[in-house]
Structure formats: C-alpha cells, structure tokens
Motif scaffolding. Sequence first.
Motif, PDB file in Angstrom:
ATOM      1  N   ILE A 258      -9.095 -50.366  10.888  1.00  0.00           N
ATOM      2  CA  ILE A 258      -8.334 -49.278  10.262  1.00  0.00           C
ATOM      3  C   ILE A 258      -7.881 -48.210  11.265  1.00  0.00           C
ATOM      4  N   VAL A 259      -8.539 -48.095  12.413  1.00  0.00           N
ATOM      5  CA  VAL A 259      -8.152 -47.114  13.433  1.00  0.00           C
ATOM      6  C   VAL A 259      -7.643 -47.865  14.656  1.00  0.00           C
ATOM      7  N   SER A 260      -6.354 -47.713  14.947  1.00  0.00           N
ATOM      8  CA  SER A 260      -5.780 -48.418  16.099  1.00  0.00           C
ATOM      9  C   SER A 260      -5.962 -47.636  17.389  1.00  0.00           C
ATOM     10  N   LYS A 261      -6.138 -46.301  17.288  1.00  0.00           N
ATOM     11  CA  LYS A 261      -6.290 -45.495  18.499  1.00  0.00           C
ATOM     12  C   LYS A 261      -6.943 -44.173  18.167  1.00  0.00           C
TER      13      LYS A 261
ATOM     14  N   GLU B  41      -1.017 -49.517   9.916  1.00  0.00           N
ATOM     15  CA  GLU B  41      -0.048 -49.440   8.832  1.00  0.00           C
ATOM     16  C   GLU B  41      -0.649 -49.927   7.518  1.00  0.00           C
ATOM     17  N   ASP B  42      -1.427 -51.004   7.573  1.00  0.00           N
ATOM     18  CA  ASP B  42      -2.008 -51.558   6.346  1.00  0.00           C
ATOM     19  C   ASP B  42      -3.012 -50.600   5.721  1.00  0.00           C
ATOM     20  N   PHE B  43      -3.804 -49.918   6.556  1.00  0.00           N
ATOM     21  CA  PHE B  43      -4.777 -48.980   6.005  1.00  0.00           C
ATOM     22  C   PHE B  43      -4.080 -47.764   5.404  1.00  0.00           C
TER      23      PHE B  43
ATOM     24  N   LYS C 230      -4.616 -46.608   1.670  1.00  0.00           N
ATOM     25  CA  LYS C 230      -5.095 -45.253   1.364  1.00  0.00           C
ATOM     26  C   LYS C 230      -4.134 -44.515   0.436  1.00  0.00           C
ATOM     27  N   GLU C 231      -2.840 -44.650   0.676  1.00  0.00           N
ATOM     28  CA  GLU C 231      -1.865 -43.971  -0.167  1.00  0.00           C
ATOM     29  C   GLU C 231      -1.846 -44.579  -1.566  1.00  0.00           C
ATOM     30  N   HIS C 232      -2.035 -45.895  -1.664  1.00  0.00           N
ATOM     31  CA  HIS C 232      -2.005 -46.540  -2.973  1.00  0.00           C
ATOM     32  C   HIS C 232      -3.166 -46.069  -3.839  1.00  0.00           C
ATOM     33  N   TYR C 233      -4.349 -45.928  -3.242  1.00  0.00           N
ATOM     34  CA  TYR C 233      -5.534 -45.522  -4.011  1.00  0.00           C
ATOM     35  C   TYR C 233      -5.812 -44.016  -3.936  1.00  0.00           C
TER      36      TYR C 233
END
Length: 505
Positions: free
Chosen positions: A202-205, A216-218, A222-225
Amino acid sequence: MTEAHDIRHRYFEEGKSITGISRETGRDRKTIRMYIEKEDWNEAQSDSRPEAEFPKLVPYKGDIDAWLTEDKKAKRKQRHTARRVYDRLVEKYPAEFNCSYRTVAGYVAKSKREIYGKSAGYLPLEHTPGETQGDFGDAEFYEDGRLCQGKYLNLSFPWSNQGYLQLFKGENQECLFEGLIAIFEHIGGVPPEIWFDNTRTIVSKVMKGGGRTLTEDFLRFKEHYRFKAVFCNLEAGHEKGNVEGKVGYHRRNMLVPVPRFANLTEFNRELLKKCDEDGEREHYRKNDTIAALYVGDRAALLALPKAPLDVSKYVTVKTNGYGRFYLNNGLHEYSVSPRHADCRVLIRLTAGEVLPLDKDHRVIVRHPRLYGDYKQQSMEWLPYLTQLSRSPNALKYTGIYPMLPGSIKEYLERCNRSDRGKVLRLIATLTGESGFEKALETVGQALKYPVTDVDSLLNLHHRLYDRVFELPPLRLSESIPRLTRVTPDLAAYDACLEKAGVPRC
C-alpha cells in the motif's frame, strides 16, 4: 539541547565557521547563528492558565458534541461548520439560546481538535471508538491435506480489544483487500480510521519528512470505503501495539493446533464467528466484557458502500506454444488451453485464484493461486483433453502428447486406433465431473486389467468413486409369515444317486 550543544561545540571549541557548520549539519545559517549568540538559556514556561470552559455553552455542549461525533461518519465536505452549529442551536432553542457566534466557534474548534486529533503525525494518547489497527501474522495450515505456509490478516479495535482475522496463503494486495472487505461485511460497517505498517502493498514510497506515496489501488480502495489511513513511523510497529498483541493471541487461541480443513473460504467464515464468541470474555483492563465495549466501536462505524469494489488485479500475459503462461518472475506456471497458444491473454488475480479470461471476459479455466518463491505448476487438463479427443489420430504429433501423464499415455498405447478418441472423450468427461486426479487414478487402476474398452473404464470409475447408498433393512409386517430354519434330510438323494450308479462318498 543536544543539537544546540553540538553546534556551539563546533563553533567555540573546534573553531569552525557558521558556513562550515551549516554544510555539515544541514541546518540553516540563521538557526546556527541563533544558537551561537544565545545567552539566556532559561527554559520558557508554558501558559498554565486553563482553557476557557465556555460556561454559557454548558447546556448545549451535549448537542454540539453529538453532532460533531456523528460527523465522523460523513464525508469531509458534509460535516458541520461552526456557522452551521450556531444556526442549528438557534433553530432548536429559539427562546433561551443567547450565546454569540464567536463563543460557539471557539468551542467547536476545541471539540474538533479533541474528536479528530490535533495532528495526524502524533499517536493519540487514548484510543477512540471505531479506531482500528491492521497487521499480518505467520501461520501454517492444512488445506485438503496439503501443508501451506500461510499468513493471516488481523484487524483489532483498541477501544474494546475486539479483534478479527482472516487466513490466506500469502501477504499481497489482494489478500489485504479481500480480508478487510470480509471483515467489513461481517461487522456491518467500515472503521473510520485504520493504522497500518509501511508495507509495500500500500505504500510505494516513504518520503523525507514523513510523507508517503500510496499505491493507486490502495487509494482507490480507501476512497471507496471512505476510511482514514494512518501509518506508523518506520520500524515503529510498537506504535500499534494492540494489534501486535492480537497477532499472537489469535495464533495461540485460534490457530493451535495447526488447522486442518477442506476449504479455506469456509474456514475463514468460521474464524469470524469464533472472533464474535471471543468477545464475551472480560476486558484485560476495563471493568466490562469486550462485547459490551464493542458496542461503542460499532456505533462509530461508517456505512458500507452501496456498490461492491472489485479488488482483483488484472495483468496481460503472453502464452507459449503449449498455451501456458508464467507469473512470479517465471516461477509459477499456469495452463490456459491449446486454443490460446502463442497469444496474449488477460488474467484476473484474486487472493486465492488465477483466472484466464477470453475476449468477452469469461473465465476459461480456474487455477488455485500458487504461493512461494520456488518452481510450481498448475495444470487444468480438460481443455487439452477435449482438443485431443477431436483429433486422436494426430495425438503423437501434437505438442500436447509429451505433457500427458505416463499412465494415460500407456493406456492409449494399449487402445486400438478407433478407440483412442472415445477413451480421450471419456477421460475428459470424467475430468469435468470428478476432477483430473480421480480420472488419472481410474486410468492407473485400469492398467492392472487386460481390457481397454470405454465401458470397462467407465464402470471402474463408478466403482471407485461413485457413492453407494446403503439401504436400511426392511421391516416386515405382521401379516407376512415367519420362516423357520429347516435342516434337510439328504438320505433320499443319496439313495437315488446309488440307483444311478454313483457310489456314496
């Protein structure tokens, strides 16, 4: 003070210039000059005066706090402003409300700091209802008799100490998302705030200064829920100590002895029920049960979204001449079908399955997802057997024939030319009905007999795997006469045999 001491030591004791100290420490020249020229080192005393208690608002504080707390379930742009709180108080208490807007705004600002936290960069001193912490743990389990090195997602509520877990074969993005969704749907809502480690899923950097670039997927998840994601400092897992303890508790109490089950999905449903039952015990510190305290956590949950979110990952792969493709850096091999050889295929990845899709996004075959950094293969034989049965005379000249298990090749060698197509069609049918492993076992058993016809193979399969229902004994009615045991006298038969010239034994 350590930094100030170091700067003054470099300047006064080592004789370094302000520019040199700035270059070595990375601190601004003005800051270095301030420490060098500073003479008064008395510690500044904080203002000890208590914050204003807003005495005129005492009768209305309950309403204000309730509105602001309820706002945690709403989108940020649909929360109360100080003006809206003031207007609602005027509407609700038109006769007695006599406070100014400034007074209301001051109290709203103070309450919002307490409800939402002063800064996302600091840990709350007290856990609030609805706050959760997530983490993975390691555990082994047996699925359908096969040992798996697994992972399990833990989600804990520090306020009540209620916790939930879901077991998986790995720890990737699909496992995280599917595990969270399963827990959200089981508890009937979404926690407003979830604490995570800085996992790569979930954390790329992690940037200098504490900022984070999320995948992007996380971000979409997060925005959906609509929950708030909070991250621990690097190498500071202790900052979410409740779930760290819950990982061990769940392993000791729900995964010992090593679980054995036929289906992982069904076992995960049972785990959620066990977690509910576990809430009936006493809280380790508070004078109540976990379940009773969990009522406060449930009240703070956000509503589930109306539309489900597809958290699968989609990748496009190139198949080889046998209609197979590779994942996980070439270590895991999966089949599609001969029709999809040497072409590009869209693959849907879930936590437990790998699903090749046709051009209309229909599933071609289903594979269990492979985990582990070593070479593995998942082969679905039905499309290959179906293709072979259509051209049995060209069997040995296809690239599929060398892939067949030895027992099937040996059985086909025994068959005459006209029966090979029928046998292949039957093996394909048995594979579709009972699975390739059972069809293969049937062929292996058939090699022990000298016959190779289709009917014998089918009957052998039925004998090996079909259920034979045992009928209960019939109860005879009273009207049916009971037979008595009779001991026959065989002397008459012996006399007849002697007359016919047969000597008595």
